[in-house]
Design an enzyme around this catalytic site. Structure first.
Site, short mmCIF file in Angstrom:
data_model
loop_
_atom_site.label_atom_id
_atom_site.label_comp_id
_atom_site.label_asym_id
_atom_site.label_seq_id
_atom_site.Cartn_x
_atom_site.Cartn_y
_atom_site.Cartn_z
N HIS A 1 7.97 -21.45 -47.61
CA HIS A 1 7.12 -20.26 -47.46
C HIS A 1 6.19 -20.12 -48.65
O HIS A 1 4.98 -19.92 -48.50
CB HIS A 1 7.96 -19.00 -47.31
CG HIS A 1 7.16 -17.74 -47.44
ND1 HIS A 1 6.92 -17.13 -48.66
CD2 HIS A 1 6.52 -16.98 -46.52
CE1 HIS A 1 6.18 -16.06 -48.48
NE2 HIS A 1 5.91 -15.94 -47.19
N HIS B 1 1.54 -20.16 -49.17
CA HIS B 1 0.63 -19.48 -50.10
C HIS B 1 -0.35 -20.39 -50.83
O HIS B 1 -1.51 -20.02 -51.04
CB HIS B 1 1.43 -18.73 -51.16
CG HIS B 1 2.05 -17.45 -50.69
ND1 HIS B 1 1.33 -16.29 -50.55
CD2 HIS B 1 3.32 -17.15 -50.34
CE1 HIS B 1 2.13 -15.32 -50.14
NE2 HIS B 1 3.35 -15.82 -49.99
N GLU C 1 0.30 -11.80 -46.91
CA GLU C 1 1.45 -12.27 -46.12
C GLU C 1 1.16 -12.33 -44.62
O GLU C 1 1.52 -13.30 -43.96
CB GLU C 1 2.67 -11.37 -46.37
CG GLU C 1 3.26 -11.49 -47.76
CD GLU C 1 4.00 -12.81 -47.99
OE1 GLU C 1 4.10 -13.64 -47.06
OE2 GLU C 1 4.47 -13.02 -49.13
N SER D 1 3.57 -20.02 -42.36
CA SER D 1 4.80 -20.76 -42.65
C SER D 1 5.87 -20.54 -41.58
O SER D 1 6.96 -21.09 -41.67
CB SER D 1 5.36 -20.33 -44.02
OG SER D 1 5.68 -18.95 -44.03
#
Length: 286
Positions: free
Chosen positions: A127, A132, A173, A192
């Protein structure tokens, strides 16, 4: 994501960083990265922003095991001046914001197990790094993340972290963007996740609303399931501009009235792109 009320683990530096200990990863852990990478890389190109795919190429992130943070940081530093630092897990708010303000992205070093492939409570290295890091190679988004970190330090001193955390949640996010008339993914929590990569764009359940800074900072969110509402930005440039040009002090004063908006709500002033059925949703929101 930042977190309050936790103590620094033994072995972590004052800034909560630790050694990635890349050599300690097992073949099974590298295989898990490859499995996750292959699944996402196979379905994202028609869904994610092209800047994300460009980031994968710039950083040479591939299906070849868990990336070495030092090597990844070398490439990222050349692109936008950012680096990746390992942390033992969730970190306190002020630590998180300080790292972002100095162009350091904190990443957990553990990777999920096969029984957690579709869901885990705490972000893992897939993740944090796959989700990111590619967009940190994009100069405008990289600047937004630094600006968010600086804003976070101010918000922490003013006691308004709750509202600012919602901005991170609904952009970094779980953000969507409109490019050339189509919606695309960019939030790390979506890209993700195999399931949410499909849900966020295709499912009739969630609302999809035009981004509004105050609206976002009042809106509760899901921590236990797919989102009930996604906010859609017009461009990374506009997101950065709003973050830099907004005087947050008067905004925080307005937010002090405590009025919160439920995660599934649609208000009269919203820019409505999709009115969701909310068929998937179940309480509670956070």
């Amino acid at each position: 994501m930042p977190h309050a009320g936790i103590e620094r683990p033994e072995g972590a530096a004052e800034d909560w960083t630790i050694d990635q200990a890349w050599e300690a990863y097992t073949p099974a852990e590298h295989a898990m990265w490859d499995r996750l990478f292959a699944r996402q890389a196979g379905m994202l190109p028609d869904r994610v922003v092209p800047e994300f795919i460009d980031g994968l190429d710039i950083l040479r992130m591939t299906r070849s095991g868990i990336p070495h943070f030092g090597e990844l940081s070398d490439r990222l530093m050349k692109a936008t001046g950012w680096q990746i630092v390992a942390v033992p897990g969730l970190v306190p708010d002020d630590v998180f914001f300080d790292h972002l303000a100095h162009r350091r992205f904190v990443a957990g070093r553990f990777i999920r197990t096969p029984d957690q492939i579709d869901y885990l409570e705490e972000p893992d290295v897939f993740h944090d790094v796959f989700g990111h890091v590619p967009l940190l190679a994009h100069p405008v988004f990289a600047d937004y993340m630094e600006a968010y970190g600086r804003g976070g330090l101010r918000a922490d001193s003013m006691g308004v972290i709750r509202n600012l955390s919602r901005l991170y949640w609904y952009t970094v996010e779980f953000g969507l963007i409109r490019q050339q008339g189509a919606l695309r993914l960019y939030g790390a929590g979506i890209v993700s996740s195999h399931g949410e990569s499909l849900f966020a764009l295709d499912d009739p359940s969630p609302n999809r609303l035009g981004f509004d800074l105050e609206r976002v900072m009042r809106t509760r969110y899901r921590i236990d399931d797919y989102q009930q509402t996604y906010f859609v930005i017009d461009s990374f440039e506009d997101l950065l501009r709003q973050t830099i040009e907004t005087d947050f002090a008067p905004l925080y004063a307005k937010l002090a009235d405590g009025r919160e908006i439920e995660a599934d709500a649609i208000l009269p002033g919203d820019r409505l792109l999709t009115r969701g059925t909310q068929a998937h949703a179940s309480p509670p929101a956070a």
